[in-house]
Design a protein around this motif. Structure first.
Motif, PDB file in Angstrom:
ATOM      1  N   THR A 111       0.849  -1.188   0.000  1.00 41.44           N
ATOM      2  CA  THR A 111       0.000   0.000   0.000  1.00 41.44           C
ATOM      3  C   THR A 111       0.886   1.240   0.000  1.00 41.44           C
ATOM      4  O   THR A 111       1.753   1.401   0.860  1.00 41.44           O
ATOM      5  CB  THR A 111      -0.919   0.043   1.229  1.00 41.44           C
ATOM      6  OG1 THR A 111      -1.778  -1.105   1.210  1.00 41.44           O
ATOM      7  CG2 THR A 111      -1.790   1.294   1.215  1.00 41.44           C
ATOM      8  N   GLN A 113       0.539   5.381   0.006  1.00 42.54           N
ATOM      9  CA  GLN A 113      -0.488   6.382   0.305  1.00 42.54           C
ATOM     10  C   GLN A 113       0.141   7.757   0.531  1.00 42.54           C
ATOM     11  O   GLN A 113       1.162   7.897   1.214  1.00 42.54           O
ATOM     12  CB  GLN A 113      -1.275   5.962   1.558  1.00 42.54           C
ATOM     13  CG  GLN A 113      -2.459   6.853   1.882  1.00 42.54           C
ATOM     14  CD  GLN A 113      -3.350   6.238   2.953  1.00 42.54           C
ATOM     15  OE1 GLN A 113      -3.178   5.087   3.339  1.00 42.54           O
ATOM     16  NE2 GLN A 113      -4.314   7.006   3.426  1.00 42.54           N
ATOM     17  N   ASP A 153      -2.003  -1.370  -3.744  1.00 44.51           N
ATOM     18  CA  ASP A 153      -2.998  -0.307  -3.620  1.00 44.51           C
ATOM     19  C   ASP A 153      -2.269   1.033  -3.640  1.00 44.51           C
ATOM     20  O   ASP A 153      -1.308   1.234  -2.878  1.00 44.51           O
ATOM     21  CB  ASP A 153      -3.774  -0.424  -2.304  1.00 44.51           C
ATOM     22  CG  ASP A 153      -4.911  -1.412  -2.379  1.00 44.51           C
ATOM     23  OD1 ASP A 153      -5.193  -1.916  -3.478  1.00 44.51           O
ATOM     24  OD2 ASP A 153      -5.522  -1.695  -1.334  1.00 44.51           O
ATOM     25  N   ILE A 155      -3.050   4.960  -3.108  1.00 41.59           N
ATOM     26  CA  ILE A 155      -4.116   5.786  -2.540  1.00 41.59           C
ATOM     27  C   ILE A 155      -3.605   7.213  -2.328  1.00 41.59           C
ATOM     28  O   ILE A 155      -2.594   7.431  -1.657  1.00 41.59           O
ATOM     29  CB  ILE A 155      -4.586   5.213  -1.192  1.00 41.59           C
ATOM     30  CG1 ILE A 155      -5.025   3.753  -1.344  1.00 41.59           C
ATOM     31  CG2 ILE A 155      -5.718   6.053  -0.610  1.00 41.59           C
ATOM     32  CD1 ILE A 155      -5.226   3.035  -0.022  1.00 41.59           C
ATOM     33  N   ARG A 180      -4.629  -1.288  -7.757  1.00 41.89           N
ATOM     34  CA  ARG A 180      -5.847  -0.503  -7.575  1.00 41.89           C
ATOM     35  C   ARG A 180      -5.473   0.946  -7.245  1.00 41.89           C
ATOM     36  O   ARG A 180      -4.738   1.193  -6.285  1.00 41.89           O
ATOM     37  CB  ARG A 180      -6.695  -1.089  -6.447  1.00 41.89           C
ATOM     38  CG  ARG A 180      -8.049  -0.388  -6.267  1.00 41.89           C
ATOM     39  CD  ARG A 180      -8.829  -1.003  -5.109  1.00 41.89           C
ATOM     40  NE  ARG A 180      -9.052  -2.422  -5.319  1.00 41.89           N
ATOM     41  CZ  ARG A 180     -10.099  -2.919  -5.985  1.00 41.89           C
ATOM     42  NH1 ARG A 180     -11.003  -2.114  -6.504  1.00 41.89           N
ATOM     43  NH2 ARG A 180     -10.230  -4.231  -6.129  1.00 41.89           N
ATOM     44  N   PHE A 181      -5.974   1.894  -8.048  1.00 41.22           N
ATOM     45  CA  PHE A 181      -5.756   3.318  -7.815  1.00 41.22           C
ATOM     46  C   PHE A 181      -6.995   3.936  -7.175  1.00 41.22           C
ATOM     47  O   PHE A 181      -8.113   3.732  -7.661  1.00 41.22           O
ATOM     48  CB  PHE A 181      -5.480   4.052  -9.126  1.00 41.22           C
ATOM     49  CG  PHE A 181      -4.172   3.710  -9.772  1.00 41.22           C
ATOM     50  CD1 PHE A 181      -3.022   4.418  -9.480  1.00 41.22           C
ATOM     51  CD2 PHE A 181      -4.097   2.673 -10.696  1.00 41.22           C
ATOM     52  CE1 PHE A 181      -1.813   4.103 -10.085  1.00 41.22           C
ATOM     53  CE2 PHE A 181      -2.898   2.354 -11.311  1.00 41.22           C
ATOM     54  CZ  PHE A 181      -1.756   3.071 -11.003  1.00 41.22           C
ATOM     55  N   THR A 182      -6.802   4.709  -6.122  1.00 44.89           N
ATOM     56  CA  THR A 182      -7.893   5.414  -5.463  1.00 44.89           C
ATOM     57  C   THR A 182      -7.461   6.858  -5.195  1.00 44.89           C
ATOM     58  O   THR A 182      -6.395   7.094  -4.612  1.00 44.89           O
ATOM     59  CB  THR A 182      -8.254   4.745  -4.123  1.00 44.89           C
ATOM     60  OG1 THR A 182      -8.556   3.367  -4.345  1.00 44.89           O
ATOM     61  CG2 THR A 182      -9.448   5.425  -3.473  1.00 44.89           C
ATOM     62  N   ASP A 183      -8.273   7.810  -5.643  1.00 45.54           N
ATOM     63  CA  ASP A 183      -8.019   9.234  -5.362  1.00 45.54           C
ATOM     64  C   ASP A 183      -6.593   9.651  -5.702  1.00 45.54           C
ATOM     65  O   ASP A 183      -5.962  10.416  -4.963  1.00 45.54           O
ATOM     66  CB  ASP A 183      -8.309   9.551  -3.881  1.00 45.54           C
ATOM     67  CG  ASP A 183      -9.767   9.329  -3.522  1.00 45.54           C
ATOM     68  OD1 ASP A 183     -10.624   9.466  -4.407  1.00 45.54           O
ATOM     69  OD2 ASP A 183     -10.035   9.012  -2.353  1.00 45.54           O
ATOM     70  N   SER A 184      -6.073   9.154  -6.810  1.00 44.71           N
ATOM     71  CA  SER A 184      -4.713   9.476  -7.207  1.00 44.71           C
ATOM     72  C   SER A 184      -4.693  10.239  -8.521  1.00 44.71           C
ATOM     73  O   SER A 184      -5.653  10.201  -9.291  1.00 44.71           O
ATOM     74  CB  SER A 184      -3.881   8.190  -7.323  1.00 44.71           C
ATOM     75  OG  SER A 184      -3.725   7.568  -6.066  1.00 44.71           O
ATOM     76  N   TYR A 209      -7.432  -1.493 -11.517  1.00 43.68           N
ATOM     77  CA  TYR A 209      -8.713  -0.907 -11.133  1.00 43.68           C
ATOM     78  C   TYR A 209      -8.495   0.574 -10.844  1.00 43.68           C
ATOM     79  O   TYR A 209      -7.527   0.946 -10.187  1.00 43.68           O
ATOM     80  CB  TYR A 209      -9.264  -1.565  -9.873  1.00 43.68           C
ATOM     81  CG  TYR A 209      -9.487  -3.066  -9.995  1.00 43.68           C
ATOM     82  CD1 TYR A 209     -10.705  -3.573 -10.434  1.00 43.68           C
ATOM     83  CD2 TYR A 209      -8.472  -3.957  -9.652  1.00 43.68           C
ATOM     84  CE1 TYR A 209     -10.907  -4.947 -10.546  1.00 43.68           C
ATOM     85  CE2 TYR A 209      -8.661  -5.325  -9.761  1.00 43.68           C
ATOM     86  CZ  TYR A 209      -9.881  -5.818 -10.204  1.00 43.68           C
ATOM     87  OH  TYR A 209     -10.083  -7.167 -10.298  1.00 43.68           O
ATOM     88  N   MET A 210      -9.413   1.410 -11.346  1.00 44.89           N
ATOM     89  CA  MET A 210      -9.271   2.856 -11.134  1.00 44.89           C
ATOM     90  C   MET A 210     -10.606   3.436 -10.684  1.00 44.89           C
ATOM     91  O   MET A 210     -11.627   3.109 -11.227  1.00 44.89           O
ATOM     92  CB  MET A 210      -8.803   3.552 -12.399  1.00 44.89           C
ATOM     93  CG  MET A 210      -7.510   2.975 -12.966  1.00 44.89           C
ATOM     94  SD  MET A 210      -6.787   3.961 -14.276  1.00 44.89           S
ATOM     95  CE  MET A 210      -6.091   5.298 -13.328  1.00 44.89           C
TER      96      MET A 210
END
Length: 210
Positions: A111, A113, A153, A155, A180-184, A209-210
């Protein structure tokens, strides 16, 4: 970790920060690495690396790395990336600012972040490759970040201002990796050649995953 960290410190508190490169070298699966604001430049070569430009921040284990803490962080500090940018920089001379080589382990993942990953410069087509854990890492791809096989991940990260002298200036994800990309944000990465492909993300035989 702080920009003022030294290898003589144990890195177990903000009062005794280690260097980021050393922390990544000695980390174990499941560890957490907290990084204060500032700019960090790698000092260690990737596994199997033989060229000066093979220096990178290698993530070889499934760990959690969080930036965005104040530069003068003390006990109780909270990550606030908007006010405390934590930059991992390839210094415009290393092939990959970050290289993820962590093996796939059930129930585990890397991860990342609240980090800014910048200033990598992937090589030319003649730069060659390195085989790590059965995956072929191209020196000419992925100025910002290269992810092979690993489960990751990402983030709240910013991957920008990276370049490649062939393809995949920002991120290259390959060899069965699962990311997996989140809020990037992935922006302002550039292939130097007119025929360069995958300025932001180049995905080859992997899942994103985006």
């Amino acid at each position: 970790m702080k920009t003022t960290g030294t290898e003589a410190n144990d890195g177990l508190s903000w009062a005794g920060p280690n260097t980021l490169s050393n922390a990544l070298d000695i980390m174990d699966p499941g560890d957490y690495i907290h990084i204060a604001a500032g700019t960090y430049i790698p000092t260690n070569k990737v596994s199997g690396g033989s060229q000066d430009a093979d220096i990178t921040f290698e993530i070889h284990s499934n760990v959690t790395i969080i930036g965005g803490y104040p530069a003068d962080a003390a006990e109780g500090a909270v990550s606030d990336p908007e006010n405390n940018e934590t930059i991992l920089s390839g210094d415009k001379k290393y092939y990959h600012t970050v290289t993820v080589t962590a093996p796939v382990q059930a129930g585990s993942r890397v991860t990342l972040q609240n980090l800014s990953i910048k200033n990598g410069l992937a090589g030319t087509s003649s730069a060659g490759t390195i085989n790590i854990n059965g995956a072929v890492y191209r020196r000419s791809y992925a100025g910002g970040m290269m992810i092979g096989k690993s489960t990751v991940d990402i983030i709240g990260c910013n991957i920008s201002e990276n370049e490649s002298q062939q393809h995949a200036a920002g991120i290259y994800i390959f060899a069965g990796a699962n990311v997996r990309f989140t809020d990037s944000d992935i922006s302002n990465n550039k292939g130097i050649l007119e025929g360069s492909n995958g300025g932001g993300i180049f995905v080859e035989s992997a899942t994103v995953y985006m």
